[in-house]
Design an enzyme around this catalytic site. Structure first.
Site, PDB file in Angstrom:
ATOM      1  N   GLY A   7       0.828  -1.213   0.000  1.00  0.00           N
ATOM      2  CA  GLY A   7       0.000   0.000   0.000  1.00  0.00           C
ATOM      3  C   GLY A   7       0.855   1.253   0.000  1.00  0.00           C
ATOM      4  O   GLY A   7       0.453   2.313   0.497  1.00  0.00           O
ATOM      5  N   THR A  40      -4.821   0.862  -7.024  1.00  0.00           N
ATOM      6  CA  THR A  40      -6.270   1.031  -7.155  1.00  0.00           C
ATOM      7  C   THR A  40      -6.515   2.524  -7.370  1.00  0.00           C
ATOM      8  O   THR A  40      -5.558   3.314  -7.428  1.00  0.00           O
ATOM      9  CB  THR A  40      -6.988   0.594  -5.866  1.00  0.00           C
ATOM     10  OG1 THR A  40      -6.621   1.514  -4.818  1.00  0.00           O
ATOM     11  CG2 THR A  40      -6.616  -0.825  -5.447  1.00  0.00           C
ATOM     12  N   THR A 125      -6.454   0.281  12.615  1.00  0.00           N
ATOM     13  CA  THR A 125      -7.131   1.552  12.874  1.00  0.00           C
ATOM     14  C   THR A 125      -7.911   1.499  14.187  1.00  0.00           C
ATOM     15  O   THR A 125      -8.344   0.418  14.617  1.00  0.00           O
ATOM     16  CB  THR A 125      -8.107   1.852  11.715  1.00  0.00           C
ATOM     17  OG1 THR A 125      -9.011   2.880  12.101  1.00  0.00           O
ATOM     18  CG2 THR A 125      -8.940   0.634  11.342  1.00  0.00           C
ATOM     19  N   ASP A 126      -8.132   2.670  14.775  1.00  0.00           N
ATOM     20  CA  ASP A 126      -8.956   2.724  15.996  1.00  0.00           C
ATOM     21  C   ASP A 126     -10.419   2.379  15.711  1.00  0.00           C
ATOM     22  O   ASP A 126     -11.184   2.091  16.627  1.00  0.00           O
ATOM     23  CB  ASP A 126      -8.846   4.100  16.666  1.00  0.00           C
ATOM     24  CG  ASP A 126      -9.335   5.254  15.801  1.00  0.00           C
ATOM     25  OD1 ASP A 126      -9.669   5.033  14.619  1.00  0.00           O
ATOM     26  OD2 ASP A 126      -9.383   6.398  16.314  1.00  0.00           O
ATOM     27  N   GLU A 127     -10.804   2.391  14.413  1.00  0.00           N
ATOM     28  CA  GLU A 127     -12.219   2.140  14.100  1.00  0.00           C
ATOM     29  C   GLU A 127     -12.643   0.716  14.451  1.00  0.00           C
ATOM     30  O   GLU A 127     -13.835   0.423  14.510  1.00  0.00           O
ATOM     31  CB  GLU A 127     -12.507   2.454  12.626  1.00  0.00           C
ATOM     32  CG  GLU A 127     -12.229   3.913  12.311  1.00  0.00           C
ATOM     33  CD  GLU A 127     -12.781   4.389  10.981  1.00  0.00           C
ATOM     34  OE1 GLU A 127     -13.810   3.878  10.538  1.00  0.00           O
ATOM     35  OE2 GLU A 127     -12.154   5.301  10.408  1.00  0.00           O
ATOM     36  N   TYR A 149     -16.061  -1.409   6.560  1.00  0.00           N
ATOM     37  CA  TYR A 149     -14.612  -1.150   6.558  1.00  0.00           C
ATOM     38  C   TYR A 149     -14.003  -1.549   7.899  1.00  0.00           C
ATOM     39  O   TYR A 149     -13.021  -2.296   7.962  1.00  0.00           O
ATOM     40  CB  TYR A 149     -14.333   0.336   6.276  1.00  0.00           C
ATOM     41  CG  TYR A 149     -12.946   0.772   6.690  1.00  0.00           C
ATOM     42  CD1 TYR A 149     -11.813   0.332   5.993  1.00  0.00           C
ATOM     43  CD2 TYR A 149     -12.747   1.620   7.794  1.00  0.00           C
ATOM     44  CE1 TYR A 149     -10.526   0.728   6.387  1.00  0.00           C
ATOM     45  CE2 TYR A 149     -11.472   2.011   8.185  1.00  0.00           C
ATOM     46  CZ  TYR A 149     -10.362   1.563   7.479  1.00  0.00           C
ATOM     47  OH  TYR A 149      -9.094   1.932   7.867  1.00  0.00           O
ATOM     48  N   LYS A 153     -11.272  -4.501   8.884  1.00  0.00           N
ATOM     49  CA  LYS A 153      -9.988  -4.242   9.558  1.00  0.00           C
ATOM     50  C   LYS A 153      -9.909  -5.051  10.859  1.00  0.00           C
ATOM     51  O   LYS A 153      -8.856  -5.584  11.203  1.00  0.00           O
ATOM     52  CB  LYS A 153      -9.823  -2.738   9.846  1.00  0.00           C
ATOM     53  CG  LYS A 153      -9.627  -1.860   8.612  1.00  0.00           C
ATOM     54  CD  LYS A 153      -8.340  -2.140   7.842  1.00  0.00           C
ATOM     55  CE  LYS A 153      -7.097  -1.749   8.594  1.00  0.00           C
ATOM     56  NZ  LYS A 153      -5.878  -1.885   7.722  1.00  0.00           N
ATOM     57  N   ASN A 178      -7.599   8.957  13.286  1.00  0.00           N
ATOM     58  CA  ASN A 178      -7.681   9.570  11.941  1.00  0.00           C
ATOM     59  C   ASN A 178      -6.424  10.357  11.602  1.00  0.00           C
ATOM     60  O   ASN A 178      -5.967  11.162  12.416  1.00  0.00           O
ATOM     61  CB  ASN A 178      -8.859  10.547  11.889  1.00  0.00           C
ATOM     62  CG  ASN A 178     -10.179   9.851  11.659  1.00  0.00           C
ATOM     63  OD1 ASN A 178     -10.415   8.767  12.192  1.00  0.00           O
ATOM     64  ND2 ASN A 178     -11.026  10.453  10.851  1.00  0.00           N
ATOM     65  N   LEU A 189     -12.261  13.401   4.459  1.00  0.00           N
ATOM     66  CA  LEU A 189     -12.882  14.643   4.938  1.00  0.00           C
ATOM     67  C   LEU A 189     -12.028  15.902   4.770  1.00  0.00           C
ATOM     68  O   LEU A 189     -12.460  16.863   4.113  1.00  0.00           O
ATOM     69  CB  LEU A 189     -13.306  14.477   6.405  1.00  0.00           C
ATOM     70  CG  LEU A 189     -14.123  15.650   6.954  1.00  0.00           C
ATOM     71  CD1 LEU A 189     -15.409  15.168   7.608  1.00  0.00           C
ATOM     72  CD2 LEU A 189     -13.333  16.456   7.970  1.00  0.00           C
ATOM     73  N   PRO A 204     -20.079  18.726   1.909  1.00  0.00           N
ATOM     74  CA  PRO A 204     -21.176  18.012   2.567  1.00  0.00           C
ATOM     75  C   PRO A 204     -20.820  17.615   3.999  1.00  0.00           C
ATOM     76  O   PRO A 204     -19.883  16.857   4.228  1.00  0.00           O
ATOM     77  CB  PRO A 204     -21.324  16.760   1.689  1.00  0.00           C
ATOM     78  CG  PRO A 204     -19.942  16.525   1.128  1.00  0.00           C
ATOM     79  CD  PRO A 204     -19.201  17.825   1.127  1.00  0.00           C
ATOM     80  N   ARG A 213     -13.865  13.027  16.028  1.00  0.00           N
ATOM     81  CA  ARG A 213     -12.738  12.196  15.595  1.00  0.00           C
ATOM     82  C   ARG A 213     -11.483  12.716  16.274  1.00  0.00           C
ATOM     83  O   ARG A 213     -11.375  13.897  16.592  1.00  0.00           O
ATOM     84  CB  ARG A 213     -12.543  12.286  14.061  1.00  0.00           C
ATOM     85  CG  ARG A 213     -13.733  11.752  13.267  1.00  0.00           C
ATOM     86  CD  ARG A 213     -13.843  10.245  13.407  1.00  0.00           C
ATOM     87  NE  ARG A 213     -15.016   9.665  12.743  1.00  0.00           N
ATOM     88  CZ  ARG A 213     -16.185   9.422  13.336  1.00  0.00           C
ATOM     89  NH1 ARG A 213     -16.372   9.736  14.621  1.00  0.00           N
ATOM     90  NH2 ARG A 213     -17.170   8.855  12.671  1.00  0.00           N
TER      91      ARG A 213
END
Ligand SMILES: NC(=O)c1ccc[n+]([C@@H]2O[C@H](COP(=O)([O-])OP(=O)(O)OC[C@H]3O[C@@H](n4cnc5c(N)ncnc54)[C@H](O)[C@@H]3O)[C@@H](O)[C@H]2O)c1
Length: 327
Positions: A7, A40, A125-127, A149, A153, A178, A189, A204, A213
């Protein structure tokens, strides 16, 4: 030392490679890099030096076992960034996220075992923790991902853990908040808002903009990953954070100021499905164990990032055009 970075043409992977080649990491001076990337829509060869004596770029897929079998021998370490990284895309269709993030990670780790690779860092990720109303997540917090997503992960973290536990692969996992900084794809964002406002377009804002975040400059994230690569313990997870919690509304307002724009340019749109309310990382472990501390002040880092996008319109207009055409 030769490191394979997956990546590596994306936002964070390319920052890691550029810093490494510039000898910006104490623990990796003089190291060579094999930069593996499928290119990609999110990967951009221009994010890396066109040529460098210590860089070899390979366009390829982490799901391609035959390619990995050929590539991996001779590498001392793998830093694994490759992923489908956009929450909204995973909500539209989660297939690519699960294929790359879960099966891709498993394929890569299987190949690492076969090649006898000595050290692996899996970038997460923290997500994976979900959403937290109060307090902050420590590394032993239960995984409760909410978006496709984040679920992909979380699954890849468990794959990584299993390859450590079952096979004894020397592997550590990082979970970061983030990121922001230069070269981030303008679907995310901060660059989306900054570049739209520079183009005189509206931005938006999901829901009432109250989602929180925690933000960290990509350079601080990459220094955290490098510390884990060099000094992290096998089988351990390290949270990487910065303590900069902001609502999306606060980010939007600051970007309006930094681009000299007006509040009418922010358009409220229906909330993202399953939108996590708040992310907050407890990163005392990496600070105490590995001596990590973020260096970049958020306000200054954000201003510098907006200035980078202002100074590099050719980079992001090309990315926006190609993504729009490809979509
Ligand atoms: N951006 C953030 O805020 C953030 C925060 C914490 C963790 N992370 C994690 O860091 C990693 C990098 O994130 P990013 O923001 O740089 O993402 P990105 O989308 O900018 O880059 C991902 C890169 O992976 C490549 N890629 C995708 N599928 C591939 C495949 N099958 N084989 C080889 N290459 C492939 C893409 O071409 C792209 O260059 C991801 O694992 C992400 O989950 C990101």
């Amino acid at each position: 030392m030769r490191i394979l970075v997956t990546g590596s043409a994306g936002f964070i992977g390319s920052h890691f490679v550029r810093t490494l080649l510039a000898d910006g990491f104490d623990g990796c001076r003089g190291a060579s890099v094999t930069a593996l990337d499928k290119l990609t829509y999110a990967g951009n060869r221009d994010n890396l030096p066109a040529s460098h004596a210590r860089l070899e770029f390979v366009q390829g897929d982490i799901l391609d076992r035959a390619l990995l079998r050929e590539l991996l021998p001779g590498h001392d370490a793998i830093v694994h960034f490759a992923a489908e990284s956009h929450v909204d895309r995973s909500i539209d269709d989660g297939s690519a996220a699960f294929r790359t993030n879960v099966l891709g990670t498993q394929t890569l780790l299987e190949a690492a075992l076969e090649a006898g690779t000595e050290r692996v860092v899996h970038v997460s990720t923290d997500e994976v923790y979900g959403s937290i109303e109060k307090g902050s997540w420590t590394e032993d917090w239960p995984l409760a991902p909410n978006s496709p997503y984040a679920a992909s992960k979380a699954a890849s973290d468990l794959v990584a853990r299993a390859y450590w536990k079952t096979h004894g692969l020397d592997l550590s996992i990082t979970r970061c908040s983030n990121n922001y900084g230069p070269y981030q794809h303008p679907e995310k964002l901060i660059p989306l808002f900054a570049t739209n406002l520079m183009e005189g377009k509206q931005v938006p804002l999901y829901g009432d903009g109250s989602n929180i975040r925690e933000w960290l400059h990509v350079d601080d994230h990459c220094r955290g990953i490098q510390l884990v690569l060099n000094k992290g313990r096998a089988g351990e997870v390290y949270n990487i954070g910065g303590g900069n919690e902001r609502t999306n509304r606060q980010i939007a307002n600051r970007l309006l100021e930094l681009t000299g724009s007006v509040p009418q340019m922010v358009r409220r749109v229906g909330d993202r499905k399953g939108h996590d309310l708040r992310y907050s990382i407890d990163d005392r472990k990496i600070r105490q164990e590995l001596g990590y501390a973020p260096r970049i002040d958020f306000e200054q880092g954000l201003a510098d990032t907006v200035a980078w996008y202002r100074d590099n319109p050719a980079w992001w207009t090309a990315v926006k055009d190609s993504t729009y055409t490809a979509a």
